[in-house]
Scaffold this motif. Structure first.
Motif, short mmCIF file in Angstrom:
data_model
loop_
_atom_site.label_atom_id
_atom_site.label_comp_id
_atom_site.label_asym_id
_atom_site.label_seq_id
_atom_site.Cartn_x
_atom_site.Cartn_y
_atom_site.Cartn_z
N ALA A 168 0.84 -1.21 0.00
CA ALA A 168 0.00 0.00 0.00
C ALA A 168 0.87 1.25 0.00
O ALA A 168 0.59 2.22 -0.72
CB ALA A 168 -0.93 -0.01 1.21
N THR A 175 2.21 0.63 -10.37
CA THR A 175 0.99 0.52 -9.57
C THR A 175 0.13 -0.66 -10.01
O THR A 175 -0.56 -1.27 -9.18
CB THR A 175 0.17 1.82 -9.65
OG1 THR A 175 -0.16 2.11 -11.02
CG2 THR A 175 0.93 2.99 -9.06
N ALA A 231 -6.82 -1.08 3.28
CA ALA A 231 -5.82 -0.12 2.83
C ALA A 231 -5.09 -0.61 1.59
O ALA A 231 -4.87 0.15 0.64
CB ALA A 231 -4.82 0.16 3.95
N LYS A 232 -4.74 -1.89 1.59
CA LYS A 232 -4.00 -2.42 0.44
C LYS A 232 -4.85 -2.34 -0.82
O LYS A 232 -4.40 -1.90 -1.88
CB LYS A 232 -3.58 -3.86 0.73
CG LYS A 232 -2.50 -4.40 -0.21
CD LYS A 232 -3.06 -4.92 -1.52
CE LYS A 232 -1.99 -5.36 -2.49
NZ LYS A 232 -2.54 -5.85 -3.76
N MET A 235 -4.19 4.18 5.04
CA MET A 235 -2.96 3.42 5.26
C MET A 235 -2.37 3.74 6.64
O MET A 235 -1.94 2.84 7.37
CB MET A 235 -1.93 3.75 4.18
CG MET A 235 -0.61 2.99 4.32
SD MET A 235 0.68 3.62 3.22
CE MET A 235 1.04 5.22 3.99
N TYR A 240 -7.63 -0.43 -1.40
CA TYR A 240 -8.00 0.93 -1.76
C TYR A 240 -6.82 1.72 -2.31
O TYR A 240 -6.94 2.43 -3.32
CB TYR A 240 -8.58 1.64 -0.54
CG TYR A 240 -9.09 3.04 -0.84
CD1 TYR A 240 -10.18 3.23 -1.68
CD2 TYR A 240 -8.49 4.15 -0.27
CE1 TYR A 240 -10.66 4.51 -1.96
CE2 TYR A 240 -8.96 5.44 -0.54
CZ TYR A 240 -10.04 5.60 -1.38
OH TYR A 240 -10.50 6.87 -1.65
N CYS A 241 -5.67 1.59 -1.67
CA CYS A 241 -4.47 2.30 -2.15
C CYS A 241 -4.09 1.83 -3.55
O CYS A 241 -3.65 2.63 -4.38
CB CYS A 241 -3.30 2.10 -1.18
SG CYS A 241 -3.50 2.94 0.40
N ALA A 265 -4.12 4.39 -6.64
CA ALA A 265 -2.84 4.62 -7.31
C ALA A 265 -2.94 4.35 -8.81
O ALA A 265 -2.40 5.10 -9.63
CB ALA A 265 -1.75 3.74 -6.69
N ASN A 272 2.36 1.86 -3.39
CA ASN A 272 1.35 2.43 -4.28
C ASN A 272 1.20 3.92 -4.05
O ASN A 272 1.13 4.71 -5.00
CB ASN A 272 0.00 1.73 -4.06
CG ASN A 272 -0.19 0.52 -4.96
OD1 ASN A 272 -0.05 0.61 -6.16
ND2 ASN A 272 -0.52 -0.61 -4.36
N ILE A 273 1.13 4.31 -2.78
CA ILE A 273 1.01 5.73 -2.44
C ILE A 273 2.22 6.51 -2.97
O ILE A 273 2.08 7.60 -3.54
CB ILE A 273 0.88 5.92 -0.92
CG1 ILE A 273 -0.46 5.36 -0.43
CG2 ILE A 273 1.00 7.39 -0.54
CD1 ILE A 273 -1.67 6.09 -0.95
N ALA A 309 -6.39 7.94 0.66
CA ALA A 309 -5.75 6.62 0.67
C ALA A 309 -4.62 6.59 1.70
O ALA A 309 -4.45 5.61 2.43
CB ALA A 309 -5.22 6.28 -0.72
N ARG A 310 -3.86 7.68 1.77
CA ARG A 310 -2.75 7.74 2.75
C ARG A 310 -3.30 7.69 4.18
O ARG A 310 -2.71 7.06 5.06
CB ARG A 310 -1.95 9.02 2.53
CG ARG A 310 -0.60 9.02 3.28
CD ARG A 310 -0.05 10.43 3.43
NE ARG A 310 -0.03 11.16 2.18
CZ ARG A 310 0.97 11.11 1.29
NH1 ARG A 310 2.01 10.34 1.53
NH2 ARG A 310 0.92 11.84 0.19
#
Length: 218
Positions: free
Chosen positions: A76, A186, A149-150, A128, A152-153, A157, A79-80, A124-125
């Protein structure tokens, strides 16, 4: 740090951590595992597997919320990082590229769209960071929040980097611009450590939903 056995433990540090320097290898892409790192007296949490007094942390003694969640939360974070880099490059580029002698990013429609992408990135951050806080607190809810989080991020991304490629126009498809590499990264990150569909199925199971997908929390 190292655990007993062959498992290496991930330590999450901000990119501006004093003493931590990342040396990218752009010919291989933007992914952090393609880079080399220099650590000069970098401070890391002892509980996160830092080697101390010549010994190693016993993996079995660690809480499962810490041991099992670091891999998806690390993906995650990657990706961010890729989405943030792509968005920063795009905003800089649109500040230089002009239309009718006016920077493209200063047009209302474009500016609003860039703001929307920034909001998605920060949301997203935030998710996370919530998952990270639960991991550090050894909270059982970390399993569900990390799965959320994984997934959605990863989705955010991919969306951001895809938009950035389009803003670069034909140049976005050129590998030398670096934007297409962020998008490719990503896509790969989204697949690794189970894709969003599997993560969402895990969340559904943890919420007590009876679904057709018989999967275990991953």
């Amino acid at each position: 740090g190292l655990y007993k056995g062959t498992l290496h433990f991930a330590v999450m540090d901000p990119k501006n951590t004093p003493g931590l320097t990342c040396h990218h290898n752009p010919e291989f892409g933007n992914a952090p595992f393609y880079a080399s790192y220099t650590c000069d007296n970098v401070r890391v949490p002892k509980d996160f597997g830092a080697k101390t007094n010549g010994g190693c942390v016993d993996r079995k003694a660690q809480h499962p919320a810490v041991v099992s969640r670091m891999f998806p939360i690390a993906v995650a974070a990657m990706n961010i990082g890729s989405a943030e880099a792509a968005l920063e490059k795009t905003m800089d580029y649109l500040g230089v590229r002009t239309y009718n002698f006016k920077p493209i990013r200063n047009y209302g429609g474009v500016a609003e769209r860039l703001v929307q992408l920034k909001i998605k990135l920060e949301s997203a951050r935030a998710l996370m960071n919530t998952a990270l806080n639960l991991i550090e607190a050894k909270d059982d809810k970390a399993i569900m929040y990390t799965a959320m989080a994984k997934g959605y991020c990863s989705d955010v991304a991919r969306h951001i980097t895809s938009e950035c490629v389009q803003y670069f126009g034909t140049l976005g498809a050129n590998i030398d611009s670096g934007i297409s590499r962020h998008m490719a990264d990503t896509v790969g990150f989204g697949i690794g450590v189970s894709p969003t569909s599997i993560q969402n199925a895990s969340v559904a199971r943890l919420l007590g939903f009876e679904t057709d997908n018989d999967v275990h929390p991953c």
